[in-house]
Design an enzyme around this catalytic site. Structure first.
Site, mmCIF file in Angstrom:
data_model
loop_
_atom_site.group_PDB
_atom_site.id
_atom_site.type_symbol
_atom_site.label_atom_id
_atom_site.label_comp_id
_atom_site.label_asym_id
_atom_site.label_seq_id
_atom_site.Cartn_x
_atom_site.Cartn_y
_atom_site.Cartn_z
ATOM 1 N N GLU A 161 0.817 -1.218 0.000
ATOM 2 C CA GLU A 161 0.000 0.000 0.000
ATOM 3 C C GLU A 161 0.853 1.272 0.000
ATOM 4 O O GLU A 161 0.541 2.257 0.666
ATOM 5 C CB GLU A 161 -0.955 -0.002 1.215
ATOM 6 C CG GLU A 161 -1.923 -1.173 1.191
ATOM 7 C CD GLU A 161 -2.850 -1.239 2.397
ATOM 8 O OE1 GLU A 161 -3.956 -1.772 2.259
ATOM 9 O OE2 GLU A 161 -2.466 -0.773 3.485
ATOM 10 N N GLU A 235 -6.594 -7.524 -1.587
ATOM 11 C CA GLU A 235 -7.242 -7.601 -0.279
ATOM 12 C C GLU A 235 -8.723 -7.330 -0.462
ATOM 13 O O GLU A 235 -9.126 -6.182 -0.672
ATOM 14 C CB GLU A 235 -6.641 -6.587 0.704
ATOM 15 C CG GLU A 235 -5.223 -6.908 1.128
ATOM 16 C CD GLU A 235 -4.716 -5.979 2.225
ATOM 17 O OE1 GLU A 235 -5.543 -5.242 2.815
ATOM 18 O OE2 GLU A 235 -3.507 -5.988 2.494
#
Length: 604
Positions: A161, A235
């Protein structure tokens, strides 16, 4: 070495061994599950119809002190990945170095913060050097497990991320080169939230997206950024994590499966985060800080398809039906569940915090308070977790002000009598007047370092600056490290200072209880009704923190950490004691709130 092609992203579909491959992945973190239960959890994953395991690798556990590495026992990454292969699962490895994961400092070692100029997740030389040393040790562990070497690892994630952080445009290329220069040739990918997707990324590294809500705008945006490439939700959040003092987050099973079904129908690969959450054993939980610091709870149940204790949920059953449609053969039978039992424990003795100080490392004296990470303990790697007791001498009462230099929470004592507490919201305590010199004690708890966001570099704990009394900075401190490692707990147990009189115990303090297990041990949940806040140790294992503010009411106590016969429970309690330790077969996660009905920003 395999001559067959591994995972490839050269067209609109992934291919594996030259054939179209839809990734049906799920996350289970080996460091959140007792090693004795790895096989149980992975078999349940296989029986649900998943074909790929994903796991993070926590740098802070593998290198707890600079240059001291641990890949054994609970941290035997090679054994975990090998087991996945034996059970017929592929693996996507997410080795960081930063992992987020609702894990203390996002998996980065706290000793990095000894450098007051440290810039985490950048090409700052001090960080680069530490990452290189870590990868020099990690890559030889994982390289033989790569697909091209005959292993199950088909892809490796580059950092995590980073688009939401994006402090250094050279950083991701550095991490990519860390892998490739050490001989990692499998598919590399990144994983980003919607707000981070537009970050430039790295050439030759596939972008994937993280989400929970049905957002084909986001998926379409990803497709436009990478035309003729396969799409993947790295995710897909099956639930959400919990924060102390708030409600337990749940995600309706039908809502979750409906979104997932539509994503799969469009040919998009997925990874369930989490498939099985597990537990933040010890002091390993993270925290968030988007203007307000909020620590996360011990349980990482996450409202995942497989519960914290490995139970099948409604989500699991619905997912199994959904995933069975993507298999030509019937799925394996679901493994039987672990038995559970309710036990009894009797509190026998207590030991005050003040009497326990004999068993800490040598106290450190300094003119001004020193933060945890810079205390000269643990081979000069500083203190990472737990509590630090700071003491100094005062000659008057008045207004004690923390100047927001308490990280994260402190109980304040004058001559061992509690007079208040300090934290981010309460930064002032009135000290009573008194004659002569008195001892001011501040018991400071690291409640968990922030694991996501721009505040990572400011995660030093303990007392990080001056504390003032009547506007004058206090001087002359003695600091006691109370990280409550196994060695300390062992020294406590064998101490002769325990008292049997329990009617008015001195707090904070340690309480020793005995628990008898007839026959083979079973899983259970431990509860301290009427207690306040602290941590529980069973046979030397730190189960984690409890706190009456909830939402979590029970701590998971897995069978592998119990033994037939007598077991020893040590409870460290800060402020409020009851005479009961109770057990239950099932946990109570407290009042619930459905994440799908909340504005996303309120989750943060």
């Amino acid at each position: 070495m395999s001559c067959v092609e591994g995972l490839r992203a050269n067209g609109s579909q992934f291919t594996l061994e030259g054939k179209p491959f839809l990734i049906l992945g799920g996350s289970i973190h080996y460091f959140r599950v007792p090693r004795a239960y790895w096989e149980d959890r992975l078999l349940k994953m296989k029986a649900c119809g998943l074909n790929t395991l994903t796991t993070y690798v926590p740098w802070n556990l593998h290198e707890p002190e600079r240059g001291m590495f641990n890949f054994q026992d609970q941290l035997d990454l090679k054994a975990y990945i090998t087991l996945a292969a034996e059970l017929g699962l592929w693996v996507i490895l997410r080795p960081g170095p930063y992992i987020c994961a609702e894990w203390d400092l996002g998996g980065l070692p706290s000793w990095l913060l000894q450098d007051k100029h440290m810039q985490l997740r950048t090409t700052y030389p001090g960080f680069v050097d530490a990452v290189n040393i870590y990868f020099d040790r990690l890559v030889p562990v994982i390289k033989p497990l790569m697909f091209e070497e005959g292993g199950p690892i088909i892809a490796v994630q580059v950092e995590n991320e980073y688009g939401s952080y994006a402090k250094d445009e050279k950083y991701l290329l550095f991490i990519k080169n860390c892998f490739q220069s050490r001989g990692i040739n499998e598919l590399l990918l990144t994983s980003d939230n919607w707000d981070g997707l537009s970050y430039c990324g790295v050439e030759g590294v596939l972008k994937t997206i993280n989400l929970q809500r049905l957002s084909f705008g986001a998926i379409q945006y990803l497709a436009e950024m990478q035309p003729h490439k396969p799409l993947m939700v790295m995710e897909y959040w099956s639930g959400w994590f919990d924060l102390w003092g708030e409600h337990h987050h749940v995600f309706n099973a039908e809502d979750m499966v409906a979104v997932l079904s539509e994503i799969l129908e469009r040919g998009v690969s997925i990874n369930l985060y989490m498939f099985h959450g597990g537990t933040n054993f010890g002091f390993m939980n993270g925290a968030i800080d988007f203007g307000t610091y909020k620590p996360q709870v011990t349980s990482y149940d996450y409202d995942a398809p497989l519960s914290e204790a490995g139970d099948y949920t409604k989500k699991y059953q619905l997912l199994r039906m959904l995933f069975s449609q993507y298999h030509s053969k019937p799925l394996p039978d679901t493994p039987s569940l672990q038995e559970r039992r309710v036990y009894r424990a009797v509190i026998q003795q207590h030991l005050s915090l003040w009497d326990s100080l004999h068993f800490t490392d040598k106290p450190y004296r300094s003119e001004r308070p020193v933060n945890m990470e810079n205390l000269p303990v643990n081979n000069n790697n500083g203190q990472t977790y737990g509590y630090t007791l700071y003491e100094t001498t005062i000659t008057s009462g008045g207004s004690l002000n923390s100047k927001n230099n308490i990280k994260d929470r402190a109980l304040v004592f004058v001559d061992k009598q509690c007079v208040g507490s300090l934290d981010y919201k309460s930064q002032e305590v009135a000290l009573p007047d008194g004659k002569g010199e008195r001892t001011l004690s501040l018991l400071v708890e690291n409640c968990g370092r922030v694991n996501f966001g721009k505040a990572l570099d400011e995660q030093r704990k303990g007392i990080v600056g001056d504390i003032v009394l009547n506007h004058v900075p206090l001087k002359g401190f003695t600091a006691f490290c109370l990280d409550m490692k196994p060695g300390f707990i062992k020294r406590l147990i064998h101490s002769g200072h325990w008292k049997s009189e329990l009617k008015q115990p001195t707090l904070p303090g340690f309480f020793m209880a005995r628990m008898h297990v007839d026959g083979p041990p079973r899983d259970t949940f431990i509860h301290l009704p009427g207690w306040g806040k602290g941590a529980i140790f069973v046979n030397g294992q730190n189960l984690g923190r409890y706190w009456a503010v909830g939402p979590q009411q029970f701590l998971y106590l897995p069978q592998p950490w119990l033994k037939s016969g007598y077991n020893q429970i040590i409870v460290f309690e800060e402020a409020k004691v009851d005479d009961k330790i109770t057990f239950a077969e099932n946990p109570d996660h407290g009042k619930t709130v459905d994440v799908y009905k909340l504005p996303f920003c309120t989750l943060l």
